[in-house]
Design a protein around this motif. Structure first.
Motif, PDB file in Angstrom:
ATOM      1  N   SER A   1      58.664  23.316  28.307  1.00  0.00           N
ATOM      2  CA  SER A   1      59.034  22.781  29.612  1.00  0.00           C
ATOM      3  C   SER A   1      57.832  22.031  30.174  1.00  0.00           C
ATOM      4  CB  SER A   1      59.469  23.900  30.564  1.00  0.00           C
ATOM      5  OG  SER A   1      58.367  24.690  30.951  1.00  0.00           O
ATOM      6  N   HIS A   2      57.983  21.491  31.369  1.00  0.00           N
ATOM      7  CA  HIS A   2      56.903  20.745  32.013  1.00  0.00           C
ATOM      8  C   HIS A   2      55.746  21.676  32.352  1.00  0.00           C
ATOM      9  CE1 HIS A   2      54.955  17.739  34.487  1.00  0.00           C
ATOM     10  NE2 HIS A   2      54.910  18.590  35.489  1.00  0.00           N
ATOM     11  N   ILE A   3      54.529  21.218  32.085  1.00  0.00           N
ATOM     12  CA  ILE A   3      53.332  21.990  32.449  1.00  0.00           C
ATOM     13  C   ILE A   3      52.966  21.668  33.885  1.00  0.00           C
ATOM     14  CG2 ILE A   3      50.873  22.296  32.006  1.00  0.00           C
ATOM     15  CD1 ILE A   3      51.482  21.909  29.048  1.00  0.00           C
ATOM     16  N   THR A   4      52.966  22.680  34.718  1.00  0.00           N
ATOM     17  CA  THR A   4      52.700  22.487  36.149  1.00  0.00           C
ATOM     18  C   THR A   4      51.230  22.668  36.502  1.00  0.00           C
ATOM     19  OG1 THR A   4      53.252  24.811  36.573  1.00  0.00           O
ATOM     20  CG2 THR A   4      55.029  23.192  36.783  1.00  0.00           C
ATOM     21  N   SER A   5      50.467  23.323  35.636  1.00  0.00           N
ATOM     22  CA  SER A   5      49.033  23.494  35.880  1.00  0.00           C
ATOM     23  C   SER A   5      48.328  23.579  34.539  1.00  0.00           C
ATOM     24  CB  SER A   5      48.763  24.768  36.705  1.00  0.00           C
ATOM     25  OG  SER A   5      47.373  24.936  36.922  1.00  0.00           O
TER      26      SER A   5
ATOM     27  N   TYR B   1      51.989  35.934  31.210  1.00  0.00           N
ATOM     28  CA  TYR B   1      51.844  36.559  32.531  1.00  0.00           C
ATOM     29  C   TYR B   1      52.954  36.153  33.507  1.00  0.00           C
ATOM     30  CZ  TYR B   1      47.005  37.506  31.011  1.00  0.00           C
ATOM     31  OH  TYR B   1      45.874  37.917  30.339  1.00  0.00           O
ATOM     32  N   HIS B   2      53.053  36.938  34.578  1.00  0.00           N
ATOM     33  CA  HIS B   2      53.984  36.739  35.702  1.00  0.00           C
ATOM     34  C   HIS B   2      55.441  36.968  35.296  1.00  0.00           C
ATOM     35  CE1 HIS B   2      50.391  35.312  37.560  1.00  0.00           C
ATOM     36  NE2 HIS B   2      50.372  34.162  36.901  1.00  0.00           N
ATOM     37  N   LEU B   3      55.645  37.814  34.289  1.00  0.00           N
ATOM     38  CA  LEU B   3      56.995  38.075  33.796  1.00  0.00           C
ATOM     39  C   LEU B   3      57.814  38.890  34.798  1.00  0.00           C
ATOM     40  CD1 LEU B   3      56.048  39.070  30.117  1.00  0.00           C
ATOM     41  CD2 LEU B   3      56.761  36.820  30.948  1.00  0.00           C
ATOM     42  N   SER B   4      59.122  38.629  34.805  1.00  0.00           N
ATOM     43  CA  SER B   4      60.035  39.423  35.627  1.00  0.00           C
ATOM     44  C   SER B   4      60.578  40.618  34.847  1.00  0.00           C
ATOM     45  CB  SER B   4      61.201  38.558  36.108  1.00  0.00           C
ATOM     46  OG  SER B   4      61.951  38.049  35.001  1.00  0.00           O
TER      47      SER B   4
ATOM     48  N   GLY C   1      59.658  38.739  26.699  1.00  0.00           N
ATOM     49  CA  GLY C   1      59.915  38.973  28.112  1.00  0.00           C
ATOM     50  C   GLY C   1      60.638  37.799  28.735  1.00  0.00           C
ATOM     51  N   LEU C   2      60.864  37.935  30.047  1.00  0.00           N
ATOM     52  CA  LEU C   2      61.516  36.888  30.822  1.00  0.00           C
ATOM     53  C   LEU C   2      60.562  36.413  31.906  1.00  0.00           C
ATOM     54  CD1 LEU C   2      65.034  38.559  31.287  1.00  0.00           C
ATOM     55  CD2 LEU C   2      64.283  37.018  29.446  1.00  0.00           C
ATOM     56  N   SER C   3      60.523  35.112  32.130  1.00  0.00           N
ATOM     57  CA  SER C   3      59.604  34.548  33.121  1.00  0.00           C
ATOM     58  C   SER C   3      59.962  35.017  34.523  1.00  0.00           C
ATOM     59  CB  SER C   3      59.631  33.024  33.057  1.00  0.00           C
ATOM     60  OG  SER C   3      60.929  32.557  33.399  1.00  0.00           O
ATOM     61  N   GLY C   4      58.972  34.961  35.423  1.00  0.00           N
ATOM     62  CA  GLY C   4      59.198  35.412  36.785  1.00  0.00           C
ATOM     63  C   GLY C   4      58.169  34.862  37.744  1.00  0.00           C
ATOM     64  N   GLN C   5      57.951  35.585  38.833  1.00  0.00           N
ATOM     65  CA  GLN C   5      56.944  35.180  39.817  1.00  0.00           C
ATOM     66  C   GLN C   5      56.199  36.406  40.341  1.00  0.00           C
ATOM     67  OE1 GLN C   5      58.790  33.117  43.082  1.00  0.00           O
ATOM     68  NE2 GLN C   5      60.242  34.754  43.521  1.00  0.00           N
ATOM     69  N   SER C   6      55.895  37.332  39.424  1.00  0.00           N
ATOM     70  CA  SER C   6      55.151  38.537  39.790  1.00  0.00           C
ATOM     71  C   SER C   6      53.653  38.251  39.783  1.00  0.00           C
ATOM     72  CB  SER C   6      55.491  39.670  38.812  1.00  0.00           C
ATOM     73  OG  SER C   6      55.237  39.272  37.476  1.00  0.00           O
ATOM     74  N   GLY C   7      52.884  39.047  40.534  1.00  0.00           N
ATOM     75  CA  GLY C   7      51.442  38.872  40.590  1.00  0.00           C
ATOM     76  C   GLY C   7      51.028  37.797  41.573  1.00  0.00           C
ATOM     77  N   ARG C   8      49.883  37.156  41.317  1.00  0.00           N
ATOM     78  CA  ARG C   8      49.361  36.119  42.234  1.00  0.00           C
ATOM     79  C   ARG C   8      49.956  34.775  41.856  1.00  0.00           C
ATOM     80  NH1 ARG C   8      42.966  35.235  43.322  1.00  0.00           N
ATOM     81  NH2 ARG C   8      42.993  34.499  41.161  1.00  0.00           N
ATOM     82  N   VAL C   9      51.053  34.422  42.496  1.00  0.00           N
ATOM     83  CA  VAL C   9      51.752  33.167  42.211  1.00  0.00           C
ATOM     84  C   VAL C   9      52.282  32.575  43.511  1.00  0.00           C
ATOM     85  CG1 VAL C   9      52.462  33.867  39.887  1.00  0.00           C
ATOM     86  CG2 VAL C   9      53.931  34.385  41.823  1.00  0.00           C
ATOM     87  N   ASN C  10      52.643  31.307  43.456  1.00  0.00           N
ATOM     88  CA  ASN C  10      53.333  30.684  44.597  1.00  0.00           C
ATOM     89  C   ASN C  10      54.702  30.144  44.177  1.00  0.00           C
ATOM     90  OD1 ASN C  10      52.496  28.518  43.066  1.00  0.00           O
ATOM     91  ND2 ASN C  10      51.648  27.352  44.777  1.00  0.00           N
TER      92      ASN C  10
ATOM     93  N   HIS D   1      52.599  31.813  32.827  1.00  0.00           N
ATOM     94  CA  HIS D   1      51.195  31.532  32.530  1.00  0.00           C
ATOM     95  C   HIS D   1      50.924  32.010  31.101  1.00  0.00           C
ATOM     96  CE1 HIS D   1      46.753  31.418  33.170  1.00  0.00           C
ATOM     97  NE2 HIS D   1      46.802  32.372  32.258  1.00  0.00           N
ATOM     98  N   PHE D   2      50.366  31.107  30.287  1.00  0.00           N
ATOM     99  CA  PHE D   2      50.122  31.387  28.876  1.00  0.00           C
ATOM    100  C   PHE D   2      48.656  31.148  28.547  1.00  0.00           C
ATOM    101  CE2 PHE D   2      50.168  29.471  24.470  1.00  0.00           C
ATOM    102  CZ  PHE D   2      50.245  30.681  23.805  1.00  0.00           C
ATOM    103  N   THR D   3      48.022  32.148  27.934  1.00  0.00           N
ATOM    104  CA  THR D   3      46.603  32.077  27.599  1.00  0.00           C
ATOM    105  C   THR D   3      46.386  32.448  26.140  1.00  0.00           C
ATOM    106  OG1 THR D   3      45.731  32.546  29.819  1.00  0.00           O
ATOM    107  CG2 THR D   3      44.361  33.219  27.989  1.00  0.00           C
ATOM    108  N   ILE D   4      45.396  31.833  25.512  1.00  0.00           N
ATOM    109  CA  ILE D   4      44.906  32.244  24.193  1.00  0.00           C
ATOM    110  C   ILE D   4      43.467  32.723  24.353  1.00  0.00           C
ATOM    111  CG2 ILE D   4      44.159  31.442  21.914  1.00  0.00           C
ATOM    112  CD1 ILE D   4      47.100  31.773  21.940  1.00  0.00           C
ATOM    113  N   MET D   5      43.194  33.915  23.826  1.00  0.00           N
ATOM    114  CA  MET D   5      41.843  34.477  23.820  1.00  0.00           C
ATOM    115  C   MET D   5      41.338  34.529  22.385  1.00  0.00           C
ATOM    116  SD  MET D   5      41.308  35.284  27.088  1.00  0.00           S
ATOM    117  CE  MET D   5      39.821  36.265  26.940  1.00  0.00           C
ATOM    118  N   ILE D   6      40.117  34.041  22.168  1.00  0.00           N
ATOM    119  CA  ILE D   6      39.469  34.141  20.863  1.00  0.00           C
ATOM    120  C   ILE D   6      38.081  34.729  21.063  1.00  0.00           C
ATOM    121  CG2 ILE D   6      38.665  32.912  18.811  1.00  0.00           C
ATOM    122  CD1 ILE D   6      40.678  30.749  19.375  1.00  0.00           C
ATOM    123  N   TYR D   7      37.825  35.866  20.460  1.00  0.00           N
ATOM    124  CA  TYR D   7      36.545  36.551  20.594  1.00  0.00           C
ATOM    125  C   TYR D   7      36.173  36.713  22.074  1.00  0.00           C
ATOM    126  CZ  TYR D   7      36.465  34.774  15.785  1.00  0.00           C
ATOM    127  OH  TYR D   7      36.804  34.432  14.498  1.00  0.00           O
ATOM    128  N   ALA D   8      37.174  37.109  22.871  1.00  0.00           N
ATOM    129  CA  ALA D   8      37.018  37.397  24.304  1.00  0.00           C
ATOM    130  C   ALA D   8      36.727  36.156  25.145  1.00  0.00           C
ATOM    131  CB  ALA D   8      35.944  38.459  24.541  1.00  0.00           C
TER     132      ALA D   8
END
Length: 247
Positions: free
Chosen positions: A123-127, A190-193, A210-219, A224-231
């Motif tokens: 989908s469209h990337i908003t940030s 993150y921010h899953l419902s 999971g299913l997307s949502g608006q939990s946590g610090r969101v407007n 929110h999708f992140t990749i971590m490599i070696y912390a």
């Protein structure tokens, strides 16, 4: 070789070598699709200063130029409690942070995947990754991943095979799933419902975690999708493109 801060360098070798960057040994791994070949990942932290440096490959210097990424600034308005949390919330945040980095600093020797990585949804990337985040007129952090536009209840898919190492609701991230793909690579959703998976569960690529949502610090609702490599949190879009070149 040059690379932007926040990206990951993918190195290829015809033999097993020793690899160091800034005094730390980095794993050199068997190539996932070519017998007798090797590769390594060198994540360049977002806050790494630009300039000339080097890698040590079998104790020989290989020049590396780190450039500053073209990152933007964005203003976000959320509940004030998510910007200046109370004492109880701060204790929770600190506990969650420690728990997360104990996970990210763990390098599972096994590689769980044998195919290119994909995105969790389209989908469209908003940030974008790397944006400076100003919450309620206060600079708080940089954006450690990408946000995909997604109405509440949109299916979120595992980007590759792995094992669930975190599945719970958290203060800032809301409903959260973290998958260990092995060899120091983790994907975070993150921010899953709703969370569809459980701690310790093996998952396969494209499985709904999971299913997307608006939990946590969101407007607003999104993933929110992140990749971590070696912390280190690196640009997930650049990572996905880099890893696809291994196949």
């Amino acid at each position: 070789m040059d690379i932007s801060n926040g990206d990951v360098a993918l190195l290829r070798f015809d033999k097993n070598v020793t690899l160091q960057f800034k005094g730390k040994n980095l794993p050199v791994l068997q190539h996932p699709s070519k017998v007798g070949k090797f590769y390594a990942l060198v994540p360049i932290g977002y806050r790494t200063h630009e300039g000339n440096t080097y890698l040590l490959v079998d104790n020989k210097k290989v020049p590396l130029e780190i450039t500053k990424g073209d990152y933007k600034t964005e203003e976000i308005h959320v509940s004030q409690s998510k910007v200046t949390p109370d004492k109880k919330a701060l204790s929770q945040i600190q506990k969650e942070y420690k728990e997360a980095y104990q996970i990210y600093n763990t390098i599972t020797p096994k590689r769980y995947w044998d195919k290119p990585f994909v995105l969790p949804l389209h989908s469209h990337i908003t940030s974008a990754y790397g944006n400076a985040r100003i919450f309620n007129n206060t600079l708080q952090s940089f954006h450690s991943g990408v946000d995909f536009r997604a109405k509440i209840g949109t299916k979120v898919h595992a980007v590759n095979d792995g094992v669930v190492v975190l599945a719970k609701k958290r203060y800032y991230a809301g409903g959260s799933v973290v998958i260990d793909h092995g060899q120091g690579v983790y994907s975070c959703y993150y921010h899953l419902s709703h969370i569809n998976v459980h701690l310790g569960e093996k998952v396969t690529q494209n499985e709904v975690v999971g299913l997307s949502g608006q939990s946590g610090r969101v407007n607003g609702p999104h993933l929110h999708f992140t990749i971590m490599i070696y912390a280190k949190a690196i640009n997930p879009l650049q990572f996905e493109k880099q890893m696809s070149t291994l196949f």
